[in-house]
Write a protein that holds these residues in place. Structure first.
Motif, PDB file in Angstrom:
ATOM      1  N   LEU A   1      15.196  26.293 -10.157  1.00 36.93           N
ATOM      2  CA  LEU A   1      14.135  27.082 -10.777  1.00 36.93           C
ATOM      3  C   LEU A   1      13.827  26.597 -12.188  1.00 36.93           C
ATOM      4  O   LEU A   1      12.661  26.509 -12.592  1.00 36.93           O
ATOM      5  CB  LEU A   1      14.522  28.563 -10.789  1.00 36.93           C
ATOM      6  N   TRP A   2      14.861  26.265 -12.952  1.00 33.60           N
ATOM      7  CA  TRP A   2      14.646  25.809 -14.323  1.00 33.60           C
ATOM      8  C   TRP A   2      13.985  24.440 -14.366  1.00 33.60           C
ATOM      9  O   TRP A   2      13.131  24.172 -15.231  1.00 33.60           O
ATOM     10  CB  TRP A   2      15.961  25.791 -15.099  1.00 33.60           C
ATOM     11  N   LEU A   3      14.353  23.553 -13.440  1.00 32.65           N
ATOM     12  CA  LEU A   3      13.713  22.238 -13.407  1.00 32.65           C
ATOM     13  C   LEU A   3      12.258  22.336 -12.963  1.00 32.65           C
ATOM     14  O   LEU A   3      11.391  21.610 -13.470  1.00 32.65           O
ATOM     15  CB  LEU A   3      14.492  21.297 -12.480  1.00 32.65           C
ATOM     16  N   LEU A   4      11.974  23.237 -12.020  1.00 31.88           N
ATOM     17  CA  LEU A   4      10.584  23.463 -11.618  1.00 31.88           C
ATOM     18  C   LEU A   4       9.760  23.994 -12.788  1.00 31.88           C
ATOM     19  O   LEU A   4       8.631  23.560 -13.022  1.00 31.88           O
ATOM     20  CB  LEU A   4      10.527  24.452 -10.447  1.00 31.88           C
ATOM     21  N   LEU A   5      10.355  24.926 -13.546  1.00 32.36           N
ATOM     22  CA  LEU A   5       9.671  25.476 -14.716  1.00 32.36           C
ATOM     23  C   LEU A   5       9.462  24.396 -15.772  1.00 32.36           C
ATOM     24  O   LEU A   5       8.397  24.321 -16.402  1.00 32.36           O
ATOM     25  CB  LEU A   5      10.488  26.629 -15.295  1.00 32.36           C
ATOM     26  N   SER A   6      10.463  23.539 -15.936  1.00 31.58           N
ATOM     27  CA  SER A   6      10.357  22.442 -16.894  1.00 31.58           C
ATOM     28  C   SER A   6       9.197  21.521 -16.535  1.00 31.58           C
ATOM     29  O   SER A   6       8.428  21.085 -17.399  1.00 31.58           O
ATOM     30  CB  SER A   6      11.663  21.643 -16.913  1.00 31.58           C
ATOM     31  N   GLY A   7       9.051  21.217 -15.240  1.00 32.02           N
ATOM     32  CA  GLY A   7       7.960  20.364 -14.800  1.00 32.02           C
ATOM     33  C   GLY A   7       6.611  21.034 -14.930  1.00 32.02           C
ATOM     34  O   GLY A   7       5.622  20.406 -15.324  1.00 32.02           O
ATOM     35  N   LEU A   8       6.554  22.327 -14.605  1.00 27.85           N
ATOM     36  CA  LEU A   8       5.298  23.065 -14.716  1.00 27.85           C
ATOM     37  C   LEU A   8       4.785  23.055 -16.153  1.00 27.85           C
ATOM     38  O   LEU A   8       3.601  22.824 -16.403  1.00 27.85           O
ATOM     39  CB  LEU A   8       5.499  24.499 -14.229  1.00 27.85           C
ATOM     40  N   ILE A   9       5.707  23.282 -17.103  1.00 29.86           N
ATOM     41  CA  ILE A   9       5.309  23.318 -18.517  1.00 29.86           C
ATOM     42  C   ILE A   9       5.106  21.916 -19.078  1.00 29.86           C
ATOM     43  O   ILE A   9       4.063  21.595 -19.657  1.00 29.86           O
ATOM     44  CB  ILE A   9       6.368  24.083 -19.342  1.00 29.86           C
ATOM     45  N   GLY A  10       6.130  21.055 -18.918  1.00 33.42           N
ATOM     46  CA  GLY A  10       6.083  19.738 -19.552  1.00 33.42           C
ATOM     47  C   GLY A  10       5.103  18.772 -18.927  1.00 33.42           C
ATOM     48  O   GLY A  10       4.406  18.042 -19.635  1.00 33.42           O
ATOM     49  N   ILE A  11       5.040  18.752 -17.585  1.00 36.43           N
ATOM     50  CA  ILE A  11       4.163  17.803 -16.894  1.00 36.43           C
ATOM     51  C   ILE A  11       2.821  18.429 -16.556  1.00 36.43           C
ATOM     52  O   ILE A  11       1.768  17.868 -16.859  1.00 36.43           O
ATOM     53  CB  ILE A  11       4.841  17.279 -15.607  1.00 36.43           C
ATOM     54  N   GLY A  12       2.843  19.613 -15.924  1.00 38.86           N
ATOM     55  CA  GLY A  12       1.598  20.253 -15.505  1.00 38.86           C
ATOM     56  C   GLY A  12       0.724  20.666 -16.675  1.00 38.86           C
ATOM     57  O   GLY A  12      -0.367  20.127 -16.875  1.00 38.86           O
ATOM     58  N   ILE A  13       1.216  21.596 -17.478  1.00 37.91           N
ATOM     59  CA  ILE A  13       0.426  22.095 -18.615  1.00 37.91           C
ATOM     60  C   ILE A  13       0.359  21.061 -19.731  1.00 37.91           C
ATOM     61  O   ILE A  13      -0.693  20.825 -20.326  1.00 37.91           O
ATOM     62  CB  ILE A  13       1.019  23.414 -19.144  1.00 37.91           C
ATOM     63  N   GLY A  14       1.489  20.401 -20.020  1.00 38.26           N
ATOM     64  CA  GLY A  14       1.539  19.436 -21.118  1.00 38.26           C
ATOM     65  C   GLY A  14       0.592  18.269 -20.925  1.00 38.26           C
ATOM     66  O   GLY A  14      -0.159  17.906 -21.835  1.00 38.26           O
ATOM     67  N   ASP A  15       0.615  17.656 -19.728  1.00 38.82           N
ATOM     68  CA  ASP A  15      -0.279  16.524 -19.476  1.00 38.82           C
ATOM     69  C   ASP A  15      -1.740  16.950 -19.495  1.00 38.82           C
ATOM     70  O   ASP A  15      -2.610  16.210 -19.968  1.00 38.82           O
ATOM     71  CB  ASP A  15       0.056  15.886 -18.129  1.00 38.82           C
ATOM     72  N   THR A  16      -2.013  18.152 -18.981  1.00 36.02           N
ATOM     73  CA  THR A  16      -3.393  18.649 -18.983  1.00 36.02           C
ATOM     74  C   THR A  16      -3.894  18.843 -20.418  1.00 36.02           C
ATOM     75  O   THR A  16      -5.022  18.477 -20.744  1.00 36.02           O
ATOM     76  CB  THR A  16      -3.497  19.975 -18.203  1.00 36.02           C
ATOM     77  N   CYS A  17      -3.050  19.404 -21.270  1.00 37.54           N
ATOM     78  CA  CYS A  17      -3.418  19.566 -22.687  1.00 37.54           C
ATOM     79  C   CYS A  17      -3.655  18.212 -23.340  1.00 37.54           C
ATOM     80  O   CYS A  17      -4.592  18.035 -24.130  1.00 37.54           O
ATOM     81  CB  CYS A  17      -2.312  20.318 -23.436  1.00 37.54           C
ATOM     82  N   PHE A  18      -2.817  17.243 -22.999  1.00 38.44           N
ATOM     83  CA  PHE A  18      -2.961  15.914 -23.588  1.00 38.44           C
ATOM     84  C   PHE A  18      -4.268  15.267 -23.152  1.00 38.44           C
ATOM     85  O   PHE A  18      -4.978  14.650 -23.960  1.00 38.44           O
ATOM     86  CB  PHE A  18      -1.779  15.026 -23.190  1.00 38.44           C
ATOM     87  N   PHE A  19      -4.609  15.400 -21.859  1.00 36.93           N
ATOM     88  CA  PHE A  19      -5.875  14.853 -21.375  1.00 36.93           C
ATOM     89  C   PHE A  19      -7.061  15.523 -22.068  1.00 36.93           C
ATOM     90  O   PHE A  19      -8.069  14.882 -22.371  1.00 36.93           O
ATOM     91  CB  PHE A  19      -5.992  15.023 -19.868  1.00 36.93           C
ATOM     92  N   LYS A  20      -6.945  16.828 -22.311  1.00 41.34           N
ATOM     93  CA  LYS A  20      -8.005  17.551 -23.026  1.00 41.34           C
ATOM     94  C   LYS A  20      -8.146  17.021 -24.452  1.00 41.34           C
ATOM     95  O   LYS A  20      -9.260  16.869 -24.974  1.00 41.34           O
ATOM     96  CB  LYS A  20      -7.690  19.050 -23.044  1.00 41.34           C
ATOM     97  N   ALA A  21      -7.004  16.746 -25.084  1.00 37.39           N
ATOM     98  CA  ALA A  21      -7.036  16.191 -26.441  1.00 37.39           C
ATOM     99  C   ALA A  21      -7.693  14.815 -26.446  1.00 37.39           C
ATOM    100  O   ALA A  21      -8.468  14.485 -27.356  1.00 37.39           O
ATOM    101  CB  ALA A  21      -5.614  16.102 -26.994  1.00 37.39           C
ATOM    102  N   LEU A  22      -7.401  14.009 -25.424  1.00 35.88           N
ATOM    103  CA  LEU A  22      -8.018  12.688 -25.319  1.00 35.88           C
ATOM    104  C   LEU A  22      -9.535  12.789 -25.284  1.00 35.88           C
ATOM    105  O   LEU A  22     -10.243  12.024 -25.945  1.00 35.88           O
ATOM    106  CB  LEU A  22      -7.526  11.980 -24.055  1.00 35.88           C
TER     107      LEU A  22
END
Length: 294
Positions: free
Chosen positions: A62-83
């Motif tokens: 559960l913690w690794l899934l949450l880590s991926g959701l925040i770090g990869i899912g939301i984080g990468d999306t925010c980064f693409f928006k910043a780009l």
């Protein structure tokens, strides 16, 4: 081992960035995020058939899934928006500078992991050098100032930091293998990407010009920049402190200079000089980064 795995992650990202650029505008940011995640999940699923997963409990999953959701899912999306809002140089400058600092603070606050004053010096030297190289390579074109773009960059850094600290907390015990952790984090990221694509009505398939072959380059870029990179990243978190790992991964901006040189591009004296200074910071982190206990 953790330090060199983190540097390996940075190198994979630097090479993959060049390969991804060869796909042109065929992929939207969300579509690219979806396909590179899906391909990497499939590859790691095959790997896990032959490598017996270890240390997985309901809690760690559960913690690794949450880590991926925040770090990869939301984080990468925010980064693409910043780009899209402030351009590549400014987006990388904000995200790659703040992510290691946020990671160090979160690691101290939530998992009690402190870095030494020597490591702080190494972090400062590396991040300063990365910033100066990015500024030196900044394109002549200017982007319209957009506050939201910088906020997305900060959001990306925060999400990376949260994902890093959670991953470090789970992997530092040495019980969970890196392949399983990478697999679960990627799945967690897809939990955000897939619904977001559906919500924004983004096309799942890339737009490919007639006669142009982009999938081979995209597959190789994904293999290096996502599959291998996230495996090495998880391996790094198992053996090195979270802040040290995030700082060394930020050197991908410097390693891209070497990749560009291999393709015949010339580097300026300023970028070469700051890259050399960054090596001093890396040497400090290597020298004082061996202990992994808190």
């Amino acid at each position: 081992m953790g330090v060199f795995a983190a540097l390996g992650t940075a190198l994979c990202w630097a090479i993959a960035a060049r390969l991804f650029s060869g796909t042109g505008n065929a992929f939207s940011p969300l579509t690219m995020n979806f396909w590179k995640g899906l391909i990497s999940i499939a590859i790691l699923a095959v790997v896990l058939v032959f490598v017996q997963p270890t240390g997985l409990t309901t809690h760690t999953i559960l913690w690794l899934l949450l880590s991926g959701l925040i770090g990869i899912g939301i984080g990468d999306t925010c980064f693409f928006k910043a780009l899209q809002s402030i351009g590549d140089s400014q987006a990388v400058l904000v995200a790659e500078t703040l992510a290691p600092l946020f990671t160090a603070l979160f690691a101290m606050a939530f998992i009690g992991e402190w870095i030494t004053w020597q490591q702080w010096i190494g972090v400062a030297v590396v991040l300063l050098s990365v910033d100066m190289v990015i500024k030196a390579r900044k394109r002549s074109t200017t982007h319209v100032f957009a506050t939201s773009g910088y906020l997305y960059g900060v959001g990306a850094a925060l999400c990376q930091a949260v994902g890093a600290v959670v991953s470090r907390d789970i992997l530092s015990s040495g019980e969970v293998d890196a392949a399983s952790a990478a697999f679960l984090r990627l799945i967690g990221g897809m939990f955000f990407v897939v619904p977001f694509i559906a919500f924004t009505k983004t096309k799942y398939m890339p737009t490919i010009a007639h006669g142009k072959r982009i999938w081979p380059a995209f597959f190789m870029a994904t293999l290096l920049g996502t599959t291998a990179a996230i495996y090495l990243q998880m391996f790094a978190f198992a053996y090195a402190k979270a802040a040290v790992v995030q700082t060394l991964i930020a050197t991908s901006a410097l390693m891209s200079l070497g990749v560009a040189w291999a393709f015949g591009e010339k580097a300026t004296k300023a970028t070469v000089a700051w890259s050399a200074i960054a090596l001093i910071g890396v040497a400090i982190l290597v020298s004082f980064g061996a202990p992994t206990t808190n």
